[in-house]
Design a protein around this motif. Sequence first.
Motif, PDB file in Angstrom:
ATOM      1  N   GLY A 195       0.785  -1.234   0.000  1.00 23.62           N
ATOM      2  CA  GLY A 195       0.000   0.000   0.000  1.00 23.62           C
ATOM      3  C   GLY A 195       0.809   1.272   0.000  1.00 23.62           C
ATOM      4  O   GLY A 195       0.247   2.367   0.131  1.00 23.62           O
ATOM      5  N   PHE A 196       2.118   1.194  -0.177  1.00 21.53           N
ATOM      6  CA  PHE A 196       2.940   2.402  -0.282  1.00 21.53           C
ATOM      7  C   PHE A 196       2.772   2.994  -1.664  1.00 21.53           C
ATOM      8  O   PHE A 196       2.583   2.279  -2.648  1.00 21.53           O
ATOM      9  N   ARG A 197       2.875   4.315  -1.731  1.00 23.38           N
ATOM     10  CA  ARG A 197       2.821   5.005  -3.019  1.00 23.38           C
ATOM     11  C   ARG A 197       3.930   6.044  -3.067  1.00 23.38           C
ATOM     12  O   ARG A 197       4.314   6.616  -2.046  1.00 23.38           O
ATOM     13  N   GLY A 198       4.436   6.266  -4.260  1.00 23.27           N
ATOM     14  CA  GLY A 198       5.506   7.237  -4.441  1.00 23.27           C
ATOM     15  C   GLY A 198       5.026   8.649  -4.225  1.00 23.27           C
ATOM     16  O   GLY A 198       3.947   9.023  -4.686  1.00 23.27           O
ATOM     17  N   VAL A 199       5.839   9.440  -3.515  1.00 24.70           N
ATOM     18  CA  VAL A 199       5.524  10.846  -3.276  1.00 24.70           C
ATOM     19  C   VAL A 199       6.673  11.754  -3.691  1.00 24.70           C
ATOM     20  O   VAL A 199       6.600  12.965  -3.526  1.00 24.70           O
ATOM     21  N   GLY A 200       7.745  11.176  -4.224  1.00 21.80           N
ATOM     22  CA  GLY A 200       8.875  11.973  -4.682  1.00 21.80           C
ATOM     23  C   GLY A 200      10.074  11.090  -4.966  1.00 21.80           C
ATOM     24  O   GLY A 200      10.061   9.886  -4.684  1.00 21.80           O
ATOM     25  N   THR A 201      11.083  11.701  -5.547  1.00 22.23           N
ATOM     26  CA  THR A 201      12.367  11.033  -5.768  1.00 22.23           C
ATOM     27  C   THR A 201      13.461  12.004  -5.384  1.00 22.23           C
ATOM     28  O   THR A 201      13.241  13.220  -5.353  1.00 22.23           O
ATOM     29  N   GLN A 202      14.633  11.449  -5.089  1.00 23.46           N
ATOM     30  CA  GLN A 202      15.784  12.311  -4.875  1.00 23.46           C
ATOM     31  C   GLN A 202      17.064  11.516  -5.098  1.00 23.46           C
ATOM     32  O   GLN A 202      17.099  10.303  -4.908  1.00 23.46           O
ATOM     33  N   ASP A 203      18.085  12.251  -5.522  1.00 23.63           N
ATOM     34  CA  ASP A 203      19.416  11.674  -5.679  1.00 23.63           C
ATOM     35  C   ASP A 203      20.150  11.808  -4.358  1.00 23.63           C
ATOM     36  O   ASP A 203      20.008  12.815  -3.649  1.00 23.63           O
ATOM     37  N   THR A 204      20.921  10.777  -4.017  1.00 20.82           N
ATOM     38  CA  THR A 204      21.720  10.789  -2.791  1.00 20.82           C
ATOM     39  C   THR A 204      23.127  10.300  -3.112  1.00 20.82           C
ATOM     40  O   THR A 204      23.410   9.875  -4.232  1.00 20.82           O
ATOM     41  N   GLU A 205      23.973  10.347  -2.112  1.00 21.73           N
ATOM     42  CA  GLU A 205      25.354   9.867  -2.218  1.00 21.73           C
ATOM     43  C   GLU A 205      26.043  10.447  -3.444  1.00 21.73           C
ATOM     44  O   GLU A 205      26.570   9.736  -4.289  1.00 21.73           O
ATOM     45  N   ASN A 206      26.012  11.797  -3.521  1.00 12.59           N
ATOM     46  CA  ASN A 206      26.647  12.537  -4.618  1.00 12.59           C
ATOM     47  C   ASN A 206      26.161  12.081  -5.989  1.00 12.59           C
ATOM     48  O   ASN A 206      26.932  12.016  -6.945  1.00 12.59           O
ATOM     49  N   GLY A 207      24.881  11.749  -6.072  1.00 16.46           N
ATOM     50  CA  GLY A 207      24.283  11.374  -7.345  1.00 16.46           C
ATOM     51  C   GLY A 207      24.464   9.922  -7.742  1.00 16.46           C
ATOM     52  O   GLY A 207      24.003   9.515  -8.802  1.00 16.46           O
ATOM     53  N   SER A 208      25.085   9.111  -6.884  1.00 19.47           N
ATOM     54  CA  SER A 208      25.289   7.703  -7.242  1.00 19.47           C
ATOM     55  C   SER A 208      24.047   6.852  -6.987  1.00 19.47           C
ATOM     56  O   SER A 208      23.965   5.737  -7.490  1.00 19.47           O
ATOM     57  N   LYS A 209      23.105   7.378  -6.217  1.00 17.45           N
ATOM     58  CA  LYS A 209      21.855   6.666  -5.952  1.00 17.45           C
ATOM     59  C   LYS A 209      20.679   7.594  -6.222  1.00 17.45           C
ATOM     60  O   LYS A 209      20.757   8.803  -6.010  1.00 17.45           O
ATOM     61  N   THR A 210      19.581   6.999  -6.674  1.00 21.16           N
ATOM     62  CA  THR A 210      18.305   7.692  -6.780  1.00 21.16           C
ATOM     63  C   THR A 210      17.294   6.841  -6.031  1.00 21.16           C
ATOM     64  O   THR A 210      17.259   5.618  -6.200  1.00 21.16           O
TER      65      THR A 210
ATOM     66  N   GLN B 216      13.150   6.311  -4.608  1.00 27.21           N
ATOM     67  CA  GLN B 216      11.723   6.614  -4.658  1.00 27.21           C
ATOM     68  C   GLN B 216      11.280   6.795  -3.220  1.00 27.21           C
ATOM     69  O   GLN B 216      11.420   5.873  -2.409  1.00 27.21           O
ATOM     70  N   LEU B 217      10.787   7.960  -2.863  1.00 26.96           N
ATOM     71  CA  LEU B 217      10.278   8.234  -1.522  1.00 26.96           C
ATOM     72  C   LEU B 217       8.813   7.842  -1.507  1.00 26.96           C
ATOM     73  O   LEU B 217       8.052   8.210  -2.412  1.00 26.96           O
ATOM     74  N   MET B 218       8.404   7.074  -0.483  1.00 25.16           N
ATOM     75  CA  MET B 218       7.076   6.469  -0.478  1.00 25.16           C
ATOM     76  C   MET B 218       6.408   6.646   0.884  1.00 25.16           C
ATOM     77  O   MET B 218       7.090   6.684   1.910  1.00 25.16           O
ATOM     78  N   ILE B 219       5.082   6.752   0.868  1.00 25.16           N
ATOM     79  CA  ILE B 219       4.317   6.752   2.113  1.00 25.16           C
ATOM     80  C   ILE B 219       3.163   5.765   2.007  1.00 25.16           C
ATOM     81  O   ILE B 219       2.713   5.410   0.916  1.00 25.16           O
ATOM     82  N   ARG B 220       2.710   5.369   3.173  1.00 26.23           N
ATOM     83  CA  ARG B 220       1.491   4.553   3.305  1.00 26.23           C
ATOM     84  C   ARG B 220       0.655   5.197   4.385  1.00 26.23           C
ATOM     85  O   ARG B 220       1.059   5.238   5.560  1.00 26.23           O
ATOM     86  N   GLU B 221      -0.475   5.737   3.987  1.00 26.18           N
ATOM     87  CA  GLU B 221      -1.404   6.326   4.947  1.00 26.18           C
ATOM     88  C   GLU B 221      -2.106   5.183   5.676  1.00 26.18           C
ATOM     89  O   GLU B 221      -2.699   4.318   5.033  1.00 26.18           O
ATOM     90  N   LEU B 222      -2.071   5.189   6.991  1.00 29.62           N
ATOM     91  CA  LEU B 222      -2.627   4.071   7.737  1.00 29.62           C
ATOM     92  C   LEU B 222      -4.142   4.084   7.797  1.00 29.62           C
ATOM     93  O   LEU B 222      -4.750   3.038   7.978  1.00 29.62           O
TER      94      LEU B 222
END
Length: 168
Positions: free
Chosen positions: A142-157, A159-165
Amino acid sequence: MSPGVEIRPVRQGDLEALVPLNNAAVPAVNALRRQDFERFAALVPYFRVAVLGDAAVGMMIALGPGVDYDSPNYRWFERRYDGFLYVDRIVVDPAARSAGIGAQLYADLAAAARDGGVPRLACEVNLRPANDRSLRFHERLGFRGVGTQDTENGSKTVQLMIRELDET
């Protein structure tokens, strides 16, 4: 539910076994040392281990808002949401995967969140390097994407996700 698996709060005696369990899951999670686990045990509201017999076969660590934790993904959620439990990591022993242990850990976390009046769960999943298995797993829960971001100096991307309870 996986027969015989107990989900319980982590104990000091568990920490040594969690280091190789966690580090075998890199790059899906970042490598940690025992000292890191000791800090988590003292700092976070939710640190559970899945035990089968005497062996740790999984674990989950989650943080609420206001924790002194320098993670760009945690900070992303903290800037946008008041109430959440952020899953910093969930790890299941490869030999125990597909037995429902990850789902059991999430069910336990959701129950703890509801008991504490927390309205949502938050996590991130690697898009680069891709962790398609984890993405599908979280979407099934039941998680859904709410954003993305690059981390570790751009070596990782991620998917930021939430699940409303209240939706489950």
